[in-house]
Design a protein around this motif. Structure first.
Motif, PDB file in Angstrom:
ATOM      1  N   ARG A  28       0.938  -6.178   1.010  1.00  0.00           N
ATOM      2  CA  ARG A  28      -0.483  -5.851   1.163  1.00  0.00           C
ATOM      3  C   ARG A  28      -0.927  -5.997   2.605  1.00  0.00           C
ATOM      4  O   ARG A  28      -1.726  -5.205   3.110  1.00  0.00           O
ATOM      5  N   ARG A  66       0.328  -2.997   4.557  1.00  0.00           N
ATOM      6  CA  ARG A  66      -0.473  -1.793   4.261  1.00  0.00           C
ATOM      7  C   ARG A  66      -1.821  -1.846   4.963  1.00  0.00           C
ATOM      8  O   ARG A  66      -2.314  -0.834   5.483  1.00  0.00           O
ATOM      9  N   VAL A 114      -6.623 -10.815   2.571  1.00  0.00           N
ATOM     10  CA  VAL A 114      -5.200 -10.955   2.228  1.00  0.00           C
ATOM     11  C   VAL A 114      -4.630 -12.237   2.832  1.00  0.00           C
ATOM     12  O   VAL A 114      -3.873 -12.967   2.180  1.00  0.00           O
TER      13      VAL A 114
END
Length: 456
Positions: free
Chosen positions: A219, A222, A208
């Motif tokens: 993202r 998370r 990411v």
């Protein structure tokens, strides 16, 4: 039993010394004269005698203090590891002659590592002070000049990211938990290895972060939620194992194993708070946007490592300890210091003057440093102590008189002489390994600087 020197050389060693005398490096002749000093060797001898209570009179004959000092000096001059030092001295007649090992057996790397631990930071300071005294006695140093500079010696850590620090913590805790389970068997809580899950979460966060166009915040959050949840379970399991060792649920039948179990419990109790600190700072950065967490931890193995920014374009942020170096004439280092907490450079001028006067018995005629050392208070304090020429530039001054003073010949010459410190630090880092400390903890940092930076 420890000796200061070897009592007698063999006939063959005398022949070796004669044959290799023309093959020595130039610095070895200077080092030989320096290392013949009895007081210098006695400092090492006393330190080695403290390793065991009766080292002076009991036990088999150990390696003399002279050989210990010469081997450690050669290691840091060449910037070798202990394993390389053992191999090179074993295979090279010049090194055997210089270190006084001669035809004897070269000590193994593990033994030499124990010597380095025995010669602690205080011993390094005593050795350095004795060398400064010898330089004064031989009129190499008169104490008329003093120049100051600071640098950063990095600790031996990888670049710190929150995800990698959490991975380090899980790896260390899981390894200790597995050893406890092997010793205590099936008693108490069962071990669940979450290493693979943590590794996958770290790889996911890495992908990411490296996303083209910048990381996606949702993202990323998370990914950190999953990682922190898994790490929290590992920490909870480590706490449970520690409690069960304390209350006796996890125990061993072998009378030789309880010490090993206690050592693993101590390891858990040491690393759990560090992992929890990394979890807190990761939450504050990722979910709260706070990048300036107080007491930020950048390594779970070297928790006292500081984040230092000195304005370098090539390396804006360094992770280690601030080191102060002060020199007199003929490039002789009269004092050094490794600071537990980074001070302001301007706070180092007065202590440096006091150290100079204590060791050399007089105030310097010339004091010079870069602009970070300047303050009106420092100039006044230096003048009060008898310094005639204070060459500390003030870059932000608007005073015409001050600007005129800083353009005078004596001021410019003082600043030119100051730049020698930059070359000295560059040499230390390129040739003698002062870029990164390979020893552990704060005491190891001070030993590394004392041995690696003490060049004459």
């Amino acid at each position: 039993m420890v000796e200061v020197r070897r009592q007698q050389l063999s006939f063959g060693e005398g022949l070796i010394a004669e044959e290799v005398s023309q093959l020595r490096d130039d610095w070895m002749a200077h080092a030989d004269r320096l290392l013949e000093d009895e007081q210098l060797l006695s400092v090492v001898f006393e330190a080695l005698c403290k390793r065991h209570r009766k080292s002076r009179t009991r036990g088999r004959l150990g390696v003399p203090a002279e050989i210990v000092l010469r081997l450690l000096l050669l290691k840091h001059i060449r910037n070798w590891s202990f394993a390389v030092l053992e191999r090179e001295v074993r295979a090279n007649l010049v090194y055997r002659d210089f270190t006084r090992v001669g035809a004897g057996k070269v000590p193994d790397a593990k033994t030499m590592g124990r010597w380095a631990l025995a010669l602690g930071p205080e011993v390094m300071q005593d050795l350095h002070s004795r060398v400064v005294i010898m330089a004064c006695e031989q009129k190499v140093v008169l104490g008329r000049k003093l120049r100051l500079d600071t640098t950063v010696v990095e600790t031996n850590i990888h670049y710190p990211t929150d995800s990698n620090l959490l991975g380090d913590g899980v790896r260390v805790l899981t390894r200790a938990l597995k050893r406890i389970a092997a010793l205590a068997g099936q008693q108490g809580a069962k071990l669940r290895d979450r290493s693979r899950s943590v590794k996958l979460r770290i790889l996911e966060i890495g992908r990411v972060v490296r996303t083209k166009g910048g990381p996606n915040k949702d993202r990323l959050q998370r990914g950190y939620e999953k990682l922190l949840s898994t790490v929290g379970r590992v920490v909870g399991q480590a706490k449970r194992f520690s409690r069960e060792i304390t209350d006796g649920t996890k125990h061993v039948a072998d009378i030789l194993q309880p010490a090993a179990l206690e050592g693993l419990q101590k390891q858990l109790d040491t690393f759990v708070p560090r992992v929890q600190q990394v979890m807190r700072q990761a939450k504050q950065r990722v979910f709260g946007g706070n990048t300036h967490v107080t007491e930020k931890l950048v390594s779970i193995f070297e928790p006292t490592t500081e984040i230092i920014r000195k304005g370098k374009a090539s390396k804006p942020t360094e992770f280690g300890k601030l080191v102060k170096i002060q020199e007199a004439e003929n490039q002789i280092i009269t004092d050094y210091a490794v600071y537990d907490k980074r001070p302001s450079d301007s706070d180092l001028v007065v202590p440096a003057l006091e150290a100079h006067q204590q060791k050399l018995g007089r105030a310097p005629h010339l004091l010079t440093g870069d602009a970070a050392f300047y303050s009106a208070k420092n100039e006044a304090a230096a003048t009060e102590r008898g310094v005639k020429r204070v060459c500390l530039p003030n870059r932000s001054t608007k005073s015409t008189e001050r600007k005129r003073q800083q353009k005078k010949r004596w001021f410019r010459n003082g600043q030119k002489w100051r730049t020698g410190c930059e070359g000295r630090i560059s040499l230390w880092k390129r040739r003698h390994g002062l870029t990164r400390c390979r020893y552990k903890r704060d005491g190891g940092m001070k030993r590394w600087v004392g041995l690696g930076g003490d060049r004459r």
